[in-house]
Design an enzyme around this catalytic site. Sequence first.
Site, PDB file in Angstrom:
ATOM      1  N   GLY A   1       0.908  -1.246   0.036  1.00 18.87           N
ATOM      2  CA  GLY A   1       0.060  -0.037  -0.062  1.00 18.87           C
ATOM      3  C   GLY A   1       0.737   1.220   0.101  1.00 18.87           C
ATOM      4  O   GLY A   1       1.712   1.390   0.813  1.00 18.87           O
TER       5      GLY A   1
ATOM      6  N   CYS B   1      -7.852  11.975  -1.859  1.00 21.10           N
ATOM      7  CA  CYS B   1      -8.593  12.960  -1.468  1.00 21.10           C
ATOM      8  C   CYS B   1      -8.808  14.230  -2.550  1.00 21.10           C
ATOM      9  O   CYS B   1      -9.624  15.113  -2.450  1.00 21.10           O
ATOM     10  CB  CYS B   1      -8.324  13.356   0.054  1.00 21.10           C
TER      11      CYS B   1
ATOM     12  N   THR C   1      -3.600  -1.748   2.384  1.00 27.25           N
ATOM     13  CA  THR C   1      -4.337  -1.590   1.075  1.00 27.25           C
ATOM     14  C   THR C   1      -5.392  -0.897   0.810  1.00 27.25           C
ATOM     15  O   THR C   1      -6.066  -0.693  -0.303  1.00 27.25           O
ATOM     16  CB  THR C   1      -4.639  -3.232   0.850  1.00 27.25           C
TER      17      THR C   1
ATOM     18  N   ARG D   1     -11.890   6.425  -7.084  1.00 28.23           N
ATOM     19  CA  ARG D   1     -10.843   5.967  -6.050  1.00 28.23           C
ATOM     20  C   ARG D   1      -9.626   6.304  -6.287  1.00 28.23           C
ATOM     21  O   ARG D   1      -8.953   6.676  -5.585  1.00 28.23           O
ATOM     22  CB  ARG D   1     -11.456   4.591  -5.531  1.00 28.23           C
TER      23      ARG D   1
ATOM     24  N   THR E   1      -2.071  -7.724  13.537  1.00 29.35           N
ATOM     25  CA  THR E   1      -3.418  -8.457  13.199  1.00 29.35           C
ATOM     26  C   THR E   1      -3.197  -9.802  14.164  1.00 29.35           C
ATOM     27  O   THR E   1      -2.458  -9.991  14.775  1.00 29.35           O
ATOM     28  CB  THR E   1      -3.079  -9.056  11.717  1.00 29.35           C
TER      29      THR E   1
ATOM     30  N   ALA F   1      -1.686  -4.194  10.389  1.00 28.75           N
ATOM     31  CA  ALA F   1      -2.460  -3.531   9.349  1.00 28.75           C
ATOM     32  C   ALA F   1      -2.608  -2.158   9.792  1.00 28.75           C
ATOM     33  O   ALA F   1      -2.859  -1.758  10.931  1.00 28.75           O
ATOM     34  CB  ALA F   1      -3.806  -4.327   9.103  1.00 28.75           C
TER      35      ALA F   1
END
Lengths: 166, 627, 426
Positions: C7, C42, C105, C126, C271, C278
């Site tokens: 990510g 954004c 992600t 997105r 996690t 995460a």
Amino acid sequence: MKGFVIYPERCNGCLTCTLACAAAHSSSGDIIGAMLEKVQSRIKIIAVDGFPVPVKCGHCEEPACVDACMSGAMRKDPATGIVSNEGNEQSCVGCWMCIMACPYGVISQGREVPRTAVKCDGCKGRKGGPACVEACHNGALVLEDLEKAGESRQISQYMKIPAKTG
Amino acid sequence: MSNCSSCNVSCHQSTNQMYARTKEMNITTIFDRYQDQQPQCGFGMQGVCCQLCSHGPCRITPKAPRAICGATADTIVARNLVRLAAHGAAAYSHHLEEVAETIKATALGKTPFKISDEAKLRDVAGALGLDNSKETNQLAGELADAVLNELRKSGREPLALLQAFAPESRKEAWGKLGIIPGGVHSEIRDALTKTMSNINTDPVDLLLTALRLSIATGYMGLVGTVTMQDILLGSPQLSATEADLGAVDPGSVNILAHGHVPLMATAVLQAVQSEEMLKLAKEAGATGIDVHGSMCTGQELMQRQTTTAQGFKSQTGNWLHQEYTVATGAIDLVMMDMNCSIPGLKEVADKFHTKLVSVDRILRMAGVEDCVDYQPEKAAEQAVELVKMAIEAYKKRGNNIFIPKNKSKVITGFGVESILGALGGSLDPLLDAVKSGAIKGIVAVVGCTNNRNGHDSIGVSLMKELIKKDILVINAGCMSSAAQIESLMTPEAAELAGEGLKGVCRALGIPPCLNFGSCVDIGRIGVVVTAIANILGVDPSQLPVAVSAPEYLEQKAVADGIFAVAFGLLTHLGPVPPVTGSPLVTRILTEDVESLTGGKVMVEQDPVKAAVIIESHIVSKRKALGI
Amino acid sequence: MRYVIIGNSAAGISAAETIRRLNPNCSVTIISDEKHPAYSRCLLPDFLAGDIGEDRLRIRSRDFYQDHNIEAILGKKAMGINTETRHVVLENGETVPYNRLLIATGSITTFPPLEGMDSPGVFGLRTLADARNILKAAESARRAVVVGAGLVGLEAAYALYRRGLEVTVVEKAPQIVPQQFDAIASHVLKKDMENEGIRIVLNTGIRGIAGPTIWERLFGKKGKGVLLEDGGRLKCELVVVATGARPNTDIVKNTGIKVNRGIVVNKYMQTSLPDIYAAGDVAETVDIVTGLQSVTPIWPNAMVQGRYAGCNMAGRERKYGGLIGMQNTVEFREVPAIAVGLTQVNADGYQVLSHYRPENNTYKKLVFKDNILKGAVLVGDIANAGVFSALIRNRTDISQIGDRFMEEGFGYGNFLRKAVRGFSAI
């Protein structure tokens, strides 16, 4: 380390700091010019119960405004510690996320340049240091050794809101 | 937790309603501008900012204890104070001059007025050494000339009115201090000259100058003006009227007489009586023409509504009410005389059809183009012109009208003569009540209104506290309007008083707060206090009395307040005057001066605490008198 | 030590920066299926509107990866994780070994399961690729329909409007931005958009999207139709679907990592498997307002979570105390608005203070429970919004403050003054 310390009990609401701030951020560089240019002050003097209280950016350790900034314009300079959305490669788009995030309410919507957030830039590079500190006649705004000033005198300690965001 | 606590800005319900209306209409008014001005500069509030020369502004701080010229906080504060008092003195002398000139013109038969209180004319003229056996108009002309001469004569010649009317003990005290003033204009000139950047820099001498100037104001601007107005327009008579916006009739052409000098307003009241004006109003669709009073002009008119000001409709309110009165949408014309017409009024008037007209040559307001400057000789025609303008404005009136329902009854017209009349020719019943303790003392709650500690809240709370303590309240100026709107000037308000005062009020049928009239009628209060002191054979400073200006605002009030101190009275102020930056000036005004004049300033923003301090002062004076 | 981050947006970048700051010598790798250096999702509406160019989307400097000595594997999708051998498997079969792994992600657009959603001319918004595709389609389009009046939908609508398209927004709920703002605030914002010229249809769901009819195709037209539940049909050439998003948890399928709505993490952003963390939109953390474990998919939270994950991964233990899940700002035309925390409450036990001034488009609403501020809506005047956010986040006992909250200008000054009230004022 030196940092901004506010002594509200010494402030008498003369607003000289706001004029000095505007002057320092104007193209003319003086108070009368700044008023003609309608430059906005980045320090606010708020009246609470009729008493003046200076409120300005304390350049937090982990600034909530930097986390909130979705354009990457708001950064904390690792060298100077100054938090600013000016002078970086990214530029502000006026999404107001920083206004929503700042626990001190010291970021404003820009008046001169719309869709730009305006905040204290620590007068970076200014000879004589921050203009507001230089202008304050009453010792209400000072640059002091933060440890010497004591935790309780630092801007960020007053609201039981740690400057850290988490 | 209320949803809109911010709309409770005044102690009056109607004002709060009107403020909410202006908010809804997005009209900025005084309460909003007050907020916008916060916080205010502490240097100015403490009086230590000097802007006299181009080196300035200088302000005194721990870092800079002296101005560039070397002036200390004491000098700057005292100098600023003298300038404030000089402003007040000048304004009062303008008022007196207008009245004196009108009497002069009236004596020649050139005005719509006639000499109304001949007895007073003869008394006063006699006291000033004129031959009072002359024909009325001739004597009136001579008296007017004498008074005008008093205004204009040199500072070295002592004021004749002071010589004639001041208690002997006062004259002695003032003589010792060298503060018996001469001609008013000379005193103002000297005071202003002294306060130039580097002429008189001695704070003590400057304060003596302020005292001297204020004594001149007291005997000329206050006592002189009141007396001359009585001679011209008649002395106050007891009568009833109404106050608050609920008395405004939306069906009428509404004229608001606003300011301090009641001359043009009296002429307008006479003009609206004519069939011709009424016919014009009816043709325009109105049921009639009403003249309402606002501020001190209204107080002047209501005092004389049974004589020269017949037809007076009602009092709308005080200084702070002016914008809200216009914001009803039902006021067609505001005739503004002398002082206290605020620039904000124009902005509100522009949202409606309301016409603003200056009726005084010294009053001008940006955007106001209509000026019918009062001239005694033309007053009758000018009054007709104003009424016609009001009718024209009425025709343009819109539908957006809101008038709060609140209105209250008012008993008015108190003064030495009317009290004597009511008491059967002697002050004894009143003095007996004071001696017996049924009335503990008398406090004049006078002067302006102010938003600093809440509009009229401090004044009204103080009055209620005082009457609860059996202290009779007499009012003048904007504080009169405050008391009127809250129904404190009704005999029924005696229920709020302590047992002693309640009994006296019931027996005499009087309210616990007596309306002495406008702010210039503080002179009338001075006359009463002098009369009581003379009857009892004591100095005013020995009486169980005090003065309070709980919401003092402007420069005339500064001159009034200093006069009260010179007169020997404890003088309470609500707002902190701009002197606290000088420990010396503060100490002199609040402590040291007492040993010189018998009076002193007491500053207390909390009305409950102020009442306690005033009561203890009164009690100590009673003790000293042995009553 | 090898740190791998899947990510390349807020959480990933924030974590990478933190790890590098705490540990100058370790290896840090960022993997992303997108080719572009880290950019701000954004800001895509601003890009779409033409306010800013692609270069201004970047959130870090040109030389960010180089300066921070971060290996960036861009344009290659991570397909899976071998938690035994500790490898990330890329779409081309390559593997990337890790000692500690961060999954950042984000989330992905969800399309409603309706007819025509996959047809040409229908887009989500997105990614930068989405924005580029929309822009391309917009060139030959005259009318656009945006399905969903949430923040993304409205921002897309405003951007397309500024590009010169006729825009209609269709929303199933009775108000716009139903998740963030209450009815009054929504009304003010709706008026602001409508005054600009954007059409908004409320209370109307869609049945699907129809392609051009045979006749239209015969005449070379590309027109589409958004079919409304009420039987209506909105003609347009471009559709943006903005009805929702979900955490992008696909990569942890078959790994045994615990997934609820998002990947469940503990206070250290770990996690359920060791050495796998995460953060950001994909993670489920504690929402400080509700006290519940939930996704908190907004930019600032991703930045903070990324930093906490980075700290903990680098061995500096730091406990995450939870953030406010819902915090949003908007300003379409001229009325700025901010919503934080709980803004619409029906349950008992909440107090609401509100003040609406329609004449100047200002609205302020605060929601409390048991002397704790739970939510705030500010419209028109947004100064001091952050003070309310902080009070919510810190669960400050506000019983001392009373109803002063509603005073104009209430802010940090009130606290500063309170803190020094013991001193005599000048």
